[in-house]
Design an enzyme around this catalytic site. Sequence first.
Site, PDB file in Angstrom:
ATOM      1  N   HIS A 175       0.774  -1.379  -0.207  1.00 47.36           N
ATOM      2  CA  HIS A 175       0.348  -0.079  -0.364  1.00 47.36           C
ATOM      3  C   HIS A 175       1.352   1.129   0.149  1.00 47.36           C
ATOM      4  O   HIS A 175       0.430   2.541   0.360  1.00 47.36           O
ATOM      5  CB  HIS A 175      -1.188  -0.310   0.896  1.00 47.36           C
ATOM      6  CG  HIS A 175      -1.288  -1.022   0.968  1.00 47.36           C
ATOM      7  ND1 HIS A 175      -2.570  -1.603   2.252  1.00 47.36           N
ATOM      8  CD2 HIS A 175      -2.452  -1.525  -0.199  1.00 47.36           C
ATOM      9  CE1 HIS A 175      -3.312  -2.581   2.061  1.00 47.36           C
ATOM     10  NE2 HIS A 175      -3.475  -2.871   0.797  1.00 47.36           N
TER      11      HIS A 175
ATOM     12  N   CYS B  82       4.650  21.823  -4.193  1.00 46.44           N
ATOM     13  CA  CYS B  82       5.499  21.860  -3.916  1.00 46.44           C
ATOM     14  C   CYS B  82       6.531  22.578  -3.878  1.00 46.44           C
ATOM     15  O   CYS B  82       5.682  23.968  -4.414  1.00 46.44           O
ATOM     16  CB  CYS B  82       5.784  21.280  -5.455  1.00 46.44           C
ATOM     17  SG  CYS B  82       7.349  21.041  -6.319  1.00 46.44           S
TER      18      CYS B  82
HETATM   19  P1  NAD Z   1      -6.865  -4.599  10.191  1.00 43.01           P
HETATM   20  O1  NAD Z   1      -6.739  -3.955  10.918  1.00 43.01           O
HETATM   21  O2  NAD Z   1      -7.872  -4.707   9.495  1.00 43.01           O
HETATM   22  O3  NAD Z   1      -6.637  -6.181  11.363  1.00 43.01           O
HETATM   23  C1  NAD Z   1      -5.528  -5.718  12.704  1.00 43.01           C
HETATM   24  C2  NAD Z   1      -5.287  -7.522  12.935  1.00 43.01           C
HETATM   25  O4  NAD Z   1      -4.143  -7.441  13.892  1.00 43.01           O
HETATM   26  C3  NAD Z   1      -7.102  -7.688  14.106  1.00 43.01           C
HETATM   27  O5  NAD Z   1      -7.217  -8.891  13.224  1.00 43.01           O
HETATM   28  C4  NAD Z   1      -6.209  -7.483  15.120  1.00 43.01           C
HETATM   29  O6  NAD Z   1      -7.030  -8.898  16.146  1.00 43.01           O
HETATM   30  C5  NAD Z   1      -4.996  -7.809  15.218  1.00 43.01           C
HETATM   31  N1  NAD Z   1      -3.919  -7.569  16.210  1.00 43.01           N
HETATM   32  C6  NAD Z   1      -4.091  -5.626  16.978  1.00 43.01           C
HETATM   33  N2  NAD Z   1      -2.905  -6.084  17.451  1.00 43.01           N
HETATM   34  C7  NAD Z   1      -2.328  -6.958  17.521  1.00 43.01           C
HETATM   35  C8  NAD Z   1      -1.356  -7.664  18.012  1.00 43.01           C
HETATM   36  N3  NAD Z   1      -0.902  -6.933  19.009  1.00 43.01           N
HETATM   37  N4  NAD Z   1      -0.566  -8.113  18.100  1.00 43.01           N
HETATM   38  C9  NAD Z   1      -0.721  -9.568  16.181  1.00 43.01           C
HETATM   39  N5  NAD Z   1      -2.244  -8.534  16.290  1.00 43.01           N
HETATM   40  C10 NAD Z   1      -2.840  -7.839  16.651  1.00 43.01           C
HETATM   41  O7  NAD Z   1      -5.159  -4.499   9.613  1.00 43.01           O
HETATM   42  P2  NAD Z   1      -4.682  -4.735   7.725  1.00 43.01           P
HETATM   43  O8  NAD Z   1      -5.273  -6.439   8.262  1.00 43.01           O
HETATM   44  O9  NAD Z   1      -3.261  -4.143   8.179  1.00 43.01           O
HETATM   45  O10 NAD Z   1      -6.013  -4.380   7.278  1.00 43.01           O
HETATM   46  C11 NAD Z   1      -5.973  -3.086   7.593  1.00 43.01           C
HETATM   47  C12 NAD Z   1      -5.220  -1.891   6.402  1.00 43.01           C
HETATM   48  O11 NAD Z   1      -5.327  -0.965   7.301  1.00 43.01           O
HETATM   49  C13 NAD Z   1      -4.599  -2.488   5.739  1.00 43.01           C
HETATM   50  O12 NAD Z   1      -4.467  -1.655   4.468  1.00 43.01           O
HETATM   51  C14 NAD Z   1      -3.408  -1.350   5.817  1.00 43.01           C
HETATM   52  O13 NAD Z   1      -2.619  -0.080   4.861  1.00 43.01           O
HETATM   53  C15 NAD Z   1      -4.155  -0.378   7.098  1.00 43.01           C
HETATM   54  N6  NAD Z   1      -3.491   0.334   8.483  1.00 43.01           N
HETATM   55  C16 NAD Z   1      -2.361   0.147   7.932  1.00 43.01           C
HETATM   56  C17 NAD Z   1      -1.516   0.680   9.489  1.00 43.01           C
HETATM   57  C18 NAD Z   1      -0.648   0.654   9.659  1.00 43.01           C
HETATM   58  O14 NAD Z   1       0.609   1.572   8.832  1.00 43.01           O
HETATM   59  N7  NAD Z   1       0.830   0.938  10.512  1.00 43.01           N
HETATM   60  C19 NAD Z   1      -2.418   1.348  10.367  1.00 43.01           C
HETATM   61  C20 NAD Z   1      -3.837   0.753  10.185  1.00 43.01           C
HETATM   62  C21 NAD Z   1      -4.499   0.811   9.085  1.00 43.01           C
END
Ligand code: NAD
Length: 250
Positions: A121, A153
């Site tokens: 992403h 920019c």
């Molecule tokens: P999601 O939010 O759908 O799922 C996250 C999963 O992580 C949940 O099932 C939850 O139970 C689990 N979780 C939470 N804390 C945890 C931990 N400490 N250890 C293990 N598991 C844990 O996220 P996704 O599947 O990545 O998809 C959502 C979309 O959100 C993606 O497209 C992503 O790009 C985006 N996103 C990215 C960020 C980031 O870059 N950090 C943050 C939020 C969302």
Amino acid sequence: MMNEIPEKLITAIKKSRYVVAFTGAGISAEAGIPTYRGEGGLWDKYDPNLYANIDYFLQDPSYYWNFFREVRYPLLKNAGPSQGHLALAEMEAGGNLKTVITQNIDGLHQVAGSSSVVELHGTTRIIFCMNCSQEYTMDKAFSLLMEEFPPRCSKCRGRLRPAVIFFGESLDPHVLRSAYEEAGKCDMLLVVGSSLVVYPAAEIPLVARQKGATLVIINKEKTGLDHEADFIIQGKAGDVLPQIIQSLRE
Ligand code: NAD
């Protein structure tokens, strides 16, 4: 909290020739970056359906840049990698992991030291001009933003955007191809911290599965693909991955 790491999993990792990790927002949760599905005051205030939506961004970029200024930038400026990120970097350094494919846009795998990372992403750490392609770091974009809102920019005064895939945009086919290639090559896929409900990203584990790879899911809650997994460890990435590393060393 100690999780039970099956002996069979450690043996399977040791036997594997090509292990790939597939990570989601859960691995960054312990670095202080909220998941979409988690709770948190700021996330209630800024709706991802608005700040992460391309139509909305093109219509009115101020919502995104306000979010960047108030939430995204301060979070990333202060966040270090989690124990989970560090463990995956250590697995790579120890020869037990080839690549990380991530859905995250926070760049924390690289900060932790992982060198082979496929960012499905994109990354929020690169900002570029939609007119002349000039790239900026987050720090530079933040300082431009402090001078002018929304930022422009400094070379051509074009509009800026982050190098992420917004909702409503397609994934970069070259990046997607690398991800499919890695998933097709691996004989073990470690899913960490993803609910596996967002497509096409959640297809990656299925590609690996269809090619015969062992599927391991490490997640705090149930996922959309638990029924496909060979090993499911329900727990926090920052607890489970360091325990796996410890067992690999023994
Ligand atoms: P999601 O939010 O759908 O799922 C996250 C999963 O992580 C949940 O099932 C939850 O139970 C689990 N979780 C939470 N804390 C945890 C931990 N400490 N250890 C293990 N598991 C844990 O996220 P996704 O599947 O990545 O998809 C959502 C979309 O959100 C993606 O497209 C992503 O790009 C985006 N996103 C990215 C960020 C980031 O870059 N950090 C943050 C939020 C969302």
